[in-house]
Structures are given as C-alpha cells and as structure tokens.
Design an enzyme around this catalytic site. Structure first.
Site, mmCIF file in Angstrom:
data_model
loop_
_atom_site.group_PDB
_atom_site.id
_atom_site.type_symbol
_atom_site.label_atom_id
_atom_site.label_comp_id
_atom_site.label_asym_id
_atom_site.label_seq_id
_atom_site.Cartn_x
_atom_site.Cartn_y
_atom_site.Cartn_z
ATOM 1 N N LYS A 3 -4.648 2.627 2.803
ATOM 2 C CA LYS A 3 -3.984 3.256 1.651
ATOM 3 C C LYS A 3 -5.014 4.021 0.813
ATOM 4 O O LYS A 3 -4.775 5.145 0.371
ATOM 5 C CB LYS A 3 -3.289 2.190 0.785
ATOM 6 C CG LYS A 3 -2.086 1.543 1.443
ATOM 7 C CD LYS A 3 -0.879 2.457 1.400
ATOM 8 C CE LYS A 3 0.094 2.181 2.513
ATOM 9 N NZ LYS A 3 1.211 3.111 2.597
ATOM 10 N N TYR A 53 -5.456 -2.804 5.914
ATOM 11 C CA TYR A 53 -4.230 -2.235 5.335
ATOM 12 C C TYR A 53 -4.558 -1.546 4.004
ATOM 13 O O TYR A 53 -4.226 -0.382 3.780
ATOM 14 C CB TYR A 53 -3.162 -3.331 5.124
ATOM 15 C CG TYR A 53 -2.137 -2.927 4.104
ATOM 16 C CD1 TYR A 53 -1.151 -1.999 4.427
ATOM 17 C CD2 TYR A 53 -2.186 -3.418 2.792
ATOM 18 C CE1 TYR A 53 -0.246 -1.573 3.472
ATOM 19 C CE2 TYR A 53 -1.294 -2.993 1.832
ATOM 20 C CZ TYR A 53 -0.321 -2.075 2.179
ATOM 21 O OH TYR A 53 0.560 -1.636 1.224
ATOM 22 N N SER A 99 -0.286 1.870 -3.021
ATOM 23 C CA SER A 99 -0.156 0.468 -3.421
ATOM 24 C C SER A 99 -1.202 0.121 -4.466
ATOM 25 O O SER A 99 -2.321 0.657 -4.451
ATOM 26 C CB SER A 99 -0.380 -0.409 -2.185
ATOM 27 O OG SER A 99 -0.591 -1.744 -2.557
HETATM 28 C C1 UD1 Z 1 0.485 -8.241 -0.933
HETATM 29 C C2 UD1 Z 1 -0.751 -7.652 -0.310
HETATM 30 C C3 UD1 Z 1 -0.908 -6.238 -0.801
HETATM 31 C C4 UD1 Z 1 0.336 -5.441 -0.446
HETATM 32 C C5 UD1 Z 1 1.573 -6.114 -1.011
HETATM 33 C C6 UD1 Z 1 2.817 -5.440 -0.452
HETATM 34 C C7 UD1 Z 1 -2.296 -9.503 0.147
HETATM 35 C C8 UD1 Z 1 -3.606 -10.132 -0.206
HETATM 36 N N1 UD1 Z 1 -1.912 -8.460 -0.623
HETATM 37 O O1 UD1 Z 1 0.312 -8.250 -2.361
HETATM 38 O O2 UD1 Z 1 -2.043 -5.665 -0.192
HETATM 39 O O3 UD1 Z 1 0.237 -4.141 -0.971
HETATM 40 O O4 UD1 Z 1 1.619 -7.479 -0.600
HETATM 41 O O5 UD1 Z 1 3.937 -5.950 -1.071
HETATM 42 O O6 UD1 Z 1 -1.619 -9.919 1.076
HETATM 43 N N2 UD1 Z 1 2.051 -16.301 -2.583
HETATM 44 C C9 UD1 Z 1 2.190 -17.656 -2.367
HETATM 45 N N3 UD1 Z 1 2.801 -18.062 -1.216
HETATM 46 C C10 UD1 Z 1 3.279 -17.195 -0.280
HETATM 47 C C11 UD1 Z 1 3.144 -15.805 -0.512
HETATM 48 C C12 UD1 Z 1 2.509 -15.397 -1.674
HETATM 49 O O7 UD1 Z 1 1.765 -18.463 -3.181
HETATM 50 O O8 UD1 Z 1 3.817 -17.640 0.755
HETATM 51 C C13 UD1 Z 1 1.432 -15.833 -3.853
HETATM 52 C C14 UD1 Z 1 0.180 -15.000 -3.673
HETATM 53 O O9 UD1 Z 1 -0.969 -15.818 -3.633
HETATM 54 C C15 UD1 Z 1 0.235 -14.097 -4.917
HETATM 55 C C16 UD1 Z 1 1.737 -13.905 -5.161
HETATM 56 O O10 UD1 Z 1 2.367 -15.008 -4.494
HETATM 57 O O11 UD1 Z 1 -0.323 -14.740 -6.035
HETATM 58 C C17 UD1 Z 1 2.286 -12.618 -4.587
HETATM 59 O O12 UD1 Z 1 1.935 -12.510 -3.213
HETATM 60 P P1 UD1 Z 1 2.532 -11.380 -2.263
HETATM 61 O O13 UD1 Z 1 3.999 -11.306 -2.425
HETATM 62 O O14 UD1 Z 1 1.997 -11.611 -0.878
HETATM 63 O O15 UD1 Z 1 1.939 -10.021 -2.870
HETATM 64 P P2 UD1 Z 1 0.411 -9.597 -3.145
HETATM 65 O O16 UD1 Z 1 -0.547 -10.555 -2.593
HETATM 66 O O17 UD1 Z 1 0.289 -9.265 -4.594
#
Ligand code: UD1
Length: 351
Positions: free
Chosen positions: A162, A158, A133
């Site tokens: 990795k 997590y 990842s």
């Molecule tokens: C997340 C994990 C990462 C993992 C990946 C798997 C965290 C901090 N990171 O990545 O370790 O490998 O998923 O797919 O959890 N967001 C919102 N609202 C939400 C969900 C997300 O605003 O309900 C935003 C987040 O702040 C971010 C973006 O959407 O800016 C993407 O988030 P997400 O899909 O959870 O992925 P990552 O955080 O990049």
C-alpha cells in the site's frame, strides 16, 4: 452529473458497498474483478455480491471477470466504455498471508496497479481513486493520525504494498499534470448494508476483529482470541477507529465527485475514519448488546505488528470533501449482526 466509473475489485467488501452507493447517487458502474476472493459467478454473469447490489439499487452493473494484470483484457474494457474515473479496490489484503507469499502480494497490488495505470494512460483516463490504508502510517508518532504523519514504517508486505503504491502514484502525478489521484486511507471498515443483503464474507478464518466476533456470535467459531491486554490503553486491549462500511462507501462517492470537478490537482490523501477509537473489549461488549449473544473470549499474546492505538484526524476530508462518518459503533454492530445472522455462511449459503 452522471459519471461512468470503472470499479476494480467491485465484488469485494468495500467494492460492493461502494458500487451500491455510486448507483444510488445516479452513476453508471462497470466492475472488473478476478473473483479470487468473491463467491459465485462461475456459471452466471455476476458474482453473488453484485447480484444483490443490483437488487438493492434496482439498476444493473456491467461486470467483467478480468484480472487487472491482464493487460489485453483491461484494454478491451477501456475500448468498450468511455470511463470518467477509476476506483481501484482490487488487491490482496491479508497481513499474515502477505508474509508467507510476498511476491504474490507485490505482483497483485503493485504490478497490477501499474498495469491498470498504463492502460488508463493509453486511453486518456487520468482520474484515479486509490484504496489505501491507515497501515501506511506504521507505528503512530502522534495521535490522532493526520495525513501529514510520516508514512512507510510498515511491518509486512501487505502494508508495504500500500505504501509503495502511494509512492508510485505520487511520482506519476509529479511527472504528468494530467493525473489527479485521491488516495483514501481507511481506518477499520466494519458493518454491512442495512438490508443485511451484502456484507463482509472472509475466506476461512477471519483475520480481523469484527468478522471474528460475528462468527462467534452466530456459532461458527467457539471463542475470540483477544490479542493482548497489556497495552497502554484504558482497558489494556488495542484501540482502533472503526468506520461503518456505508460511511466509507459514501466517502468514495464524495471523493469521486470532487475528483471529476477538476478542483484538485496531483496526488492528494484523505483519511476515512470516525476520529474516535474503541478498544477490543468495548467492541465485544457493543456486539454482545447488539446481538443479544454472549461473545466468549480469551486473552492471548499480542499479535506481532499490532500497534496499541490508532485513530484518525478526520478534519481534512470534512473540509475538502464535505464528508464525515455518521454511523456509530452501535449501528456498526447491529448491521454486522443483521448480515451475519441472515447469511451465517456468507454468500455461499445464498438465498
Ligand atoms: C488489520 C491489518 C491492517 C489492515 C486492516 C484491514 C494487522 C496487523 N493489521 O488492521 O494492516 O489494513 O486489518 O482491515 O493485521 N484483534 C483481536 N482478535 C482478533 C482479531 C483482532 O484481539 O481475532 C484485535 C487486534 O489486536 C486489534 C483490533 O482487534 O487491536 C483490530 O484488529 P483488526 O480487525 O485485525 O484490524 P487492524 O489490526 O487494525
């Protein structure tokens, strides 16, 4: 050349899409999964996701309900089949949960991988594709993130699992030249197969952005929480490199074919992304257009551990694997929506 690939975690989101593309490319697939995160299979031979993969491919998948930590169970699978390569997806993957139950994460993701590698070695199988990842890069020091970027400053168990596993794989390749390992560092996999028959089916409340948005669109959740709008990005919300799951799956097919060609040596790493970042609000807007639904959202505090911006340098995979992602954000949203609206309750509402 038709290969026999053992896929661990084949019933999950990335696993099932990869199994389908491997079958489509003419390979034989054997799946091992403990079904801790997959629906179905209690009284039938296959989990629902793999039943649908079989329908889509018009081919069958051999399935074993075995946990990778079950050494004798894994030995049994290797005794029955002559395996050319292992693609290893089986892992726990929820960041928040990993902070609550770290030992289970280390047990599944690190001990489980070690046992799998030991059983491979006993059976003279030395080709391994690892599901890594972009989280291993920690806080980006430089963008785009290329494969030489420093790894290891991960903020949760997590991510550390990795990173540690990559280190184990490096040591293994150093110690014994028979091993060839490709670690694929995924950016943000989203989307679903065009048919809408397979897709992402998170347990409980989704942690990731795209499944959350699609559950709001389909009426399962009321409102998306946007985690922060004061990042140093064009609209203040986090920017990520979203990659269509079918592109990601095709990346695995290219990696496996390269691996067994014998042209690579030791431990090698490739980013799988598009090289382009989108903000949370851009994704909400694209999803709204693709689905014709209003996506209700509110801005809340930042989520601990989130970085402002992450996107990949994808040139190495293009050069060595001859692979690039082809599908854009519009298609990612359309395909996610097609899956979500035809399976509003995921695989549980099976039809
Ligand atoms: C997340 C994990 C990462 C993992 C990946 C798997 C965290 C901090 N990171 O990545 O370790 O490998 O998923 O797919 O959890 N967001 C919102 N609202 C939400 C969900 C997300 O605003 O309900 C935003 C987040 O702040 C971010 C973006 O959407 O800016 C993407 O988030 P997400 O899909 O959870 O992925 P990552 O955080 O990049």
């Amino acid at each position: 050349m038709s290969l026999t690939i053992l896929v661990t975690g084949g019933a999950g989101f990335v696993g099932s899409h990869t199994v389908l593309e491997l079958l489509n490319a003419g390979h034989e697939v054997i799946c091992v999964d403990n079904l801790c995160n997959a629906f179905g299979a209690s009284n039938s031979k296959l989990p629902e996701s793999l039943k649908r993969v079989e329908e889509l491919a018009g081919k069958s998948v051999l399935f074993y309900d075995v946990d990778i930590r079950n050494r004798d169970g894994m030995r049994g699978v290797f005794k029955k089949h002559k395996i050319d390569c292992v693609a290893h997806f089986a892992a726990l993957k929820a960041v928040g949960e990993s902070c609550r139950i770290p030992l289970q994460y280390y047990q599944n993701n690190i001990t489980g991988t070690s046992i799998l590698l030991e059983v491979m070695e006993e059976n003279n199988v030395f080709n391994f594709v690892y599901s890594s990842s972009a989280t291993v890069y920690g806080e980006p020091q430089k963008l785009p993130l290329d494969e030489n970027h420093h790894t290891g400053n991960c903020t949760n168990p997590y991510g550390k699992s990795k990173y540690f596993t990559e280190e184990i794989l490096k040591d293994l390749c150093q110690s014994d030249a028979r091993w060839t390992v490709i670690s694929l560092r995924y950016f943000n996999p989203v989307g679903a197969h065009k048919s809408g028959r397979i897709g992402e089916d998170p347990n409980g409340e989704p942690n990731n952005l795209m499944p959350y948005i699609s559950q709001v669109a389909v009426g399962r959740r009321l409102c998306l929480k946007v985690f922060g709008d004061n990042y140093d990005t064009p609209d203040g919300t986090g920017v990520r490199d979203y990659i269509h799951i079918v592109d990601l799956a095709e990346g695995h097919v290219s990696a496996i074919q390269k691996l067994v060609s014998g042209e690579l040596n030791g431990f090698v790493v490739y980013n799988l992304g598009t090289g382009r970042g989108y903000s949370v609000l851009e994704v909400v807007d694209a999803f709204s257009k693709a689905s014709g639904k209003d996506i209700k959202f509110e801005i809340v505090d930042r989520r601990p551990g989130d970085v402002a911006i992450s996107y990949a340098d994808v040139s190495l995979a293009a050069k060595v694997l001859g692979w690039t992602a082809k599908r854009g954000l519009k298609e990612m949203c359309e395909d996610t929506w097609n899956w979500q609206r035809s399976n509003p309750n995921g695989f549980a509402g099976s039809n």
